[in-house]
Design an enzyme around this catalytic site. Structure first.
Site, PDB file in Angstrom:
ATOM      1  N   SER A 218       0.847  -1.231   0.038  1.00  0.00           N
ATOM      2  CA  SER A 218       0.089  -0.030  -0.012  1.00  0.00           C
ATOM      3  C   SER A 218       0.776   1.063  -0.046  1.00  0.00           C
ATOM      4  O   SER A 218       0.421   2.444  -0.395  1.00  0.00           O
ATOM      5  CB  SER A 218      -1.004  -0.103   1.296  1.00  0.00           C
TER       6      SER A 218
ATOM      7  N   HIS B 139      -5.008  -3.634  -2.653  1.00  0.00           N
ATOM      8  CA  HIS B 139      -4.705  -2.584  -3.636  1.00  0.00           C
ATOM      9  C   HIS B 139      -4.549  -3.271  -5.001  1.00  0.00           C
ATOM     10  O   HIS B 139      -4.104  -2.341  -5.908  1.00  0.00           O
ATOM     11  CB  HIS B 139      -3.284  -1.830  -3.180  1.00  0.00           C
TER      12      HIS B 139
ATOM     13  N   LYS C 259     -11.870   0.573  -2.192  1.00  0.00           N
ATOM     14  CA  LYS C 259     -10.925   1.097  -2.944  1.00  0.00           C
ATOM     15  C   LYS C 259     -11.562   1.066  -4.545  1.00  0.00           C
ATOM     16  O   LYS C 259     -12.052   1.986  -4.860  1.00  0.00           O
ATOM     17  CB  LYS C 259      -9.340   0.360  -2.759  1.00  0.00           C
TER      18      LYS C 259
END
Length: 393
Positions: A175, A203, A235
């Site tokens: 990240s 991610h 995300k």
């Protein structure tokens, strides 16, 4: 009594004090922060779906059909048909046997790790793993061995010297650095040493791999190679919540043992409704990933020419290494005075001496907005950056 005020002052002096900004309006590149308009390059909304009209409409329809509150935990009466539909879509998306919907990514990692390892077991964790993984390891009661970042040689030695139940856990896309774990090597090591491998691809999903299906599939690995993957929906998917995907036996084990799943109220069903639509959009919209890749490549090329030190990342996470926390905060402030929001990341989130600006890109950014970022970086480049550019000219 502990002197909390003194500790806060020490953080200020060390350049480590954190503040919250108040945002208003929908999340998109142009935001209002503390009443001021800004162009943000710090969001994890990698595909620009957080305010997508189809997701807003799906959530609204879900509210009409299913109400708002989750009302109870999944094991009481909170496991709604929309949660179950989402789990089936996520299993299909990740090419796995099943999926389990958690309320947050933090809760998913803590729940998975503390369920799968405990006293007498050993967890092997990458040195740069996310805080939720670190906390899960600490809470598990297991022995924790940290291996240097992506160092499979050291991990191999650690695994060979350890008996008993072994759990290896890693980020898929890291990240703060934006690089991808050596998943093929990790999977081979785990098979050789009879260790269970868990990958947190929070991610990676949406941005990496075929149709955005993540770093594990990009590496050509199956459920047999990597039994459990963790993902978040807040995300690239643009909604909220998290999931764990894998074989039915392990998912059933988590239902029985993962305390952060058992003892919390289920997420609103309408969020699951919106997330189902989001999975469809992620699968279908290769154009967004293509545009995102072009932004990233152009940024890396032009920022490097300016003399900025970048990390080896091909993902939307593009850190600019600064080193000193005070300098990172100063540069972030200079950018904000030019109307750009780029966050300074400092210890303990990153190691000492590795403070940075964490630039993140979204498919909602335009080429013109990238121009603004590059112009601002050029205008406020520190002298060390200017000198580096001249050296390599």
């Amino acid at each position: 009594m502990r002197d909390f005020a003194a500790e806060l002052e020490q953080r200020r002096e060390a350049g480590l004090y954190r503040i919250r900004r108040q945002m208003s309006g929908p999340h998109q590149p142009r935001l209002t922060a503390d009443g001021e308009p800004v162009l943000a390059f710090c969001s994890n909304d990698y595909l620009g779906l957080a305010s997508h009209p189809e997701l807003v409409a799906a959530a609204s329809a879900g509210l009409d059909d299913h109400g708002l509150g989750g009302a109870a935990s999944h094991l009481i009466c909170g496991h709604h048909s929309e949660h179950h539909r989402l789990e089936e879509k996520l299993a299909s998306f990740t090419r796995r046997s099943g999926a389990l919907f958690f309320s947050t990514g933090y809760m998913a990692n803590v729940g998975v790790i503390t369920a799968l390892a405990g006293k007498g077991d050993t967890i092997f964790s990458d040195a740069l793993n996310h805080a939720s993984i670190i906390d899960g390891c600490r809470l598990s009661g297991a022995k924790v061995r940290i291996y240097p970042h992506s160092d499979t040689a050291t991990l191999a030695e650690q695994l060979a010297a350890t008996d008993g139940h072994k759990l290896v856990v890693t980020d898929g896309v890291f990240s703060m650095d934006g690089d991808i774990a050596p998943l093929r090597e990790l999977a081979a090591l785990c098979k050789r040493h009879d260790a269970l491998l868990v990958v947190d691809d929070a991610h990676g999903f949406g941005c990496v791999g075929p149709e955005g299906r993540g770093s594990v599939l990009q590496a050509g690995l199956s459920e047999e190679d990597v039994p459990l993957v963790v993902g978040t929906l807040g995300k690239a998917f643009g909604t909220s919540g998290a999931f764990v995907a894998g074989p039915p036996m392990l998912l059933d084990y988590l239902v029985q043992k993962a305390r952060s799943y058992i003892y919390t109220t289920a997420m609103p069903p309408a969020l699951a409704t919106a997330s189902c639509r989001s999975v469809d959009l992620v699968e279908q919209d290769e154009h967004r990933r293509g545009h995102l890749a072009r932004l990233i490549n152009r940024f890396r090329s032009e920022a490097a020419i300016m003399g900025y030190e970048l990390m080896p990342s091909a993902t939307p996470i593009q850190p600019i290494m600064i080193g000193d926390p005070h300098e990172a905060v100063r540069l972030s402030g200079e950018l904000e005075r030019r109307g750009l929001l780029v966050t300074a990341i400092r210890p303990p989130t990153v190691p000492q001496g590795e403070s940075r600006l964490r630039v993140t890109f979204s498919a909602s950014h335009t080429e013109e907005q990238l121009d603004q970022l590059l112009t601002a970086l050029r205008e406020c480049a520190p002298q060390a950056v200017v000198d580096r550019a001249l050296t390599h000219a």
